[in-house]
Write a protein that holds these residues in place. Structure first.
Motif, PDB file in Angstrom:
ATOM      1  N   ALA A   1     -28.627 -21.825  -8.273  1.00 22.38           N
ATOM      2  CA  ALA A   1     -28.463 -21.136  -6.994  1.00 22.38           C
ATOM      3  C   ALA A   1     -29.227 -19.818  -6.999  1.00 22.38           C
TER       4      ALA A   1
ATOM      5  N   VAL B   1     -27.171 -23.488  -2.708  1.00 23.02           N
ATOM      6  CA  VAL B   1     -26.744 -24.212  -3.906  1.00 23.02           C
ATOM      7  C   VAL B   1     -27.940 -24.450  -4.816  1.00 23.02           C
TER       8      VAL B   1
ATOM      9  N   LEU C   1     -24.563 -21.039 -12.387  1.00 17.29           N
ATOM     10  CA  LEU C   1     -25.054 -20.293 -11.233  1.00 17.29           C
ATOM     11  C   LEU C   1     -26.579 -20.196 -11.204  1.00 17.29           C
TER      12      LEU C   1
ATOM     13  N   SER D   1     -23.401 -27.263   1.929  1.00 23.71           N
ATOM     14  CA  SER D   1     -23.863 -25.907   1.641  1.00 23.71           C
ATOM     15  C   SER D   1     -24.749 -25.412   2.769  1.00 23.71           C
TER      16      SER D   1
ATOM     17  N   ARG E   1     -26.569 -17.825   0.331  1.00 24.42           N
ATOM     18  CA  ARG E   1     -25.772 -18.436  -0.734  1.00 24.42           C
ATOM     19  C   ARG E   1     -26.157 -19.903  -0.890  1.00 24.42           C
TER      20      ARG E   1
ATOM     21  N   CYS F   1     -15.242 -20.851  -0.662  1.00 23.68           N
ATOM     22  CA  CYS F   1     -15.893 -20.643  -1.949  1.00 23.68           C
ATOM     23  C   CYS F   1     -15.107 -21.454  -2.974  1.00 23.68           C
TER      24      CYS F   1
ATOM     25  N   LEU G   1     -20.260 -24.887 -11.225  1.00 27.63           N
ATOM     26  CA  LEU G   1     -20.839 -24.141 -10.113  1.00 27.63           C
ATOM     27  C   LEU G   1     -19.794 -23.329  -9.374  1.00 27.63           C
ATOM     28  N   ARG G   2     -20.230 -22.236  -8.800  1.00 28.86           N
ATOM     29  CA  ARG G   2     -19.452 -21.457  -7.825  1.00 28.86           C
ATOM     30  C   ARG G   2     -20.272 -21.532  -6.547  1.00 28.86           C
ATOM     31  N   VAL G   3     -19.748 -22.257  -5.544  1.00 25.89           N
ATOM     32  CA  VAL G   3     -20.530 -22.535  -4.346  1.00 25.89           C
ATOM     33  C   VAL G   3     -19.744 -22.237  -3.075  1.00 25.89           C
ATOM     34  N   TRP G   4     -20.471 -21.891  -2.026  1.00 29.26           N
ATOM     35  CA  TRP G   4     -19.898 -21.733  -0.687  1.00 29.26           C
ATOM     36  C   TRP G   4     -20.233 -22.990   0.087  1.00 29.26           C
ATOM     37  N   LEU G   5     -19.198 -23.658   0.609  1.00 28.31           N
ATOM     38  CA  LEU G   5     -19.388 -24.912   1.341  1.00 28.31           C
ATOM     39  C   LEU G   5     -18.598 -24.889   2.645  1.00 28.31           C
TER      40      LEU G   5
END
Length: 183
Positions: free
Chosen positions: A16, A115, A13, A144, A113, A163, A124-128
Motif C-alpha cells: 500500500a 491497497v 503495509l 478499496s 489509502r 479500517c 494488511l491494514r486496509v480501508w474498505l
C-alpha cells in the motif's frame, strides 16, 4: 512475539505504501503532458448529475476540464466545490480521464489509502467500503478506494467505510482479524 507481529504488520503495509500519487495540473492531464497512473489533481468539481454510489463529472482548472468517473468511497464531492481529487489517470477513446478513487477539501490531512498489489499471506491494514452482495446466500465484500474487491471472511460489523486488519488468503479473499484500534 510483539516485535514479530509488528514486523509482519509493517511488511504487510509495504504494497500500500509503494503506491504513490503524483500531483499534476488539470491542464497537464488534459493535454497529455502527464503520464498515465496514480495522480492527484486540484480543481473545481462540476457534476454531470446525481448518482447513487458513483462520481461522474469533471475537475475544472483555469482553462481545461478533466473528466472524472468512479465509485464513491468515503467522500461524495459536492458540485462546485474546490477539491483535491486522486485516482488513476487513463487514456480512453475520447481522451484523458481520471478514474476517481477519493477526494478531500484543500488542506484536510486525510490522504490516499490504496491497497496496492498485496500478495496472498500478507497481513494488511486496509480501508474498505463494506457491503453485502447476493441474495439468499449473501456475501460480505470490501472494496478499496483504488478499486480492489475482496470477499471478507470473519467480518461481523456493519456496512460502510471501515479500517480492517487481517490476512490476505487468496488474491480476493481477506480474512478479517479485527477492526483498526484507531477507527
Amino acid at each position: 512475539m510483539l516485535r514479530r507481529i509488528l514486523c509482519t504488520l509493517a511488511l504487510g503495509l509495504l504494497p500500500a505504501l509503494a503506491t504513490t500519487y503524483r500531483s499534476v495540473s488539470v491542464a497537464d492531464a488534459v493535454q497529455g503532458r502527464a503520464e498515465a497512473g496514480y495522480v492527484m489533481v486540484s480543481g473545481r468539481f462540476l457534476a454531470f448529475g446525481s448518482y447513487q454510489g458513483l462520481v461522474r463529472g469533471v475537475i475544472a482548472g483555469a482553462r481545461f476540464a478533466l473528466p472524472v468517473e468512479g465509485q464513491v468511497f468515503d467522500y461524495r464531492p459536492q458540485p462546485g466545490a474546490f477539491l483535491e481529487v486522486w485516482g488513476e489517470l487513463e487514456r480512453g477513446p475520447d481522451g484523458w480521464r481520471l478514474r476517481f478513487h477519493n477526494a478531500r477539501p484543500p488542506g484536510e490531512a486525510r490522504g490516499p489509502r490504496p491497497v496496492g498489489r498485496p500478495r496472498p499471506g500478507e497481513v494488511l491494514r486496509v480501508w474498505l467500503r463494506v457491503y453485502s452482495t447476493g441474495g439468499v446466500a449473501a456475501r460480505t465484500v470490501g472494496r478499496s478506494e483504488d478499486g480492489r474487491s475482496f470477499y471478507l471472511r470473519n467480518y461481523t460489523g456493519g456496512p460502510g467505510v471501515r479500517c480492517l486488519v487481517g490476512r490476505l488468503l487468496e488474491a480476493d479473499v481477506f480474512e478479517v482479524a479485527e477492526t483498526c484500534p484507531d477507527e
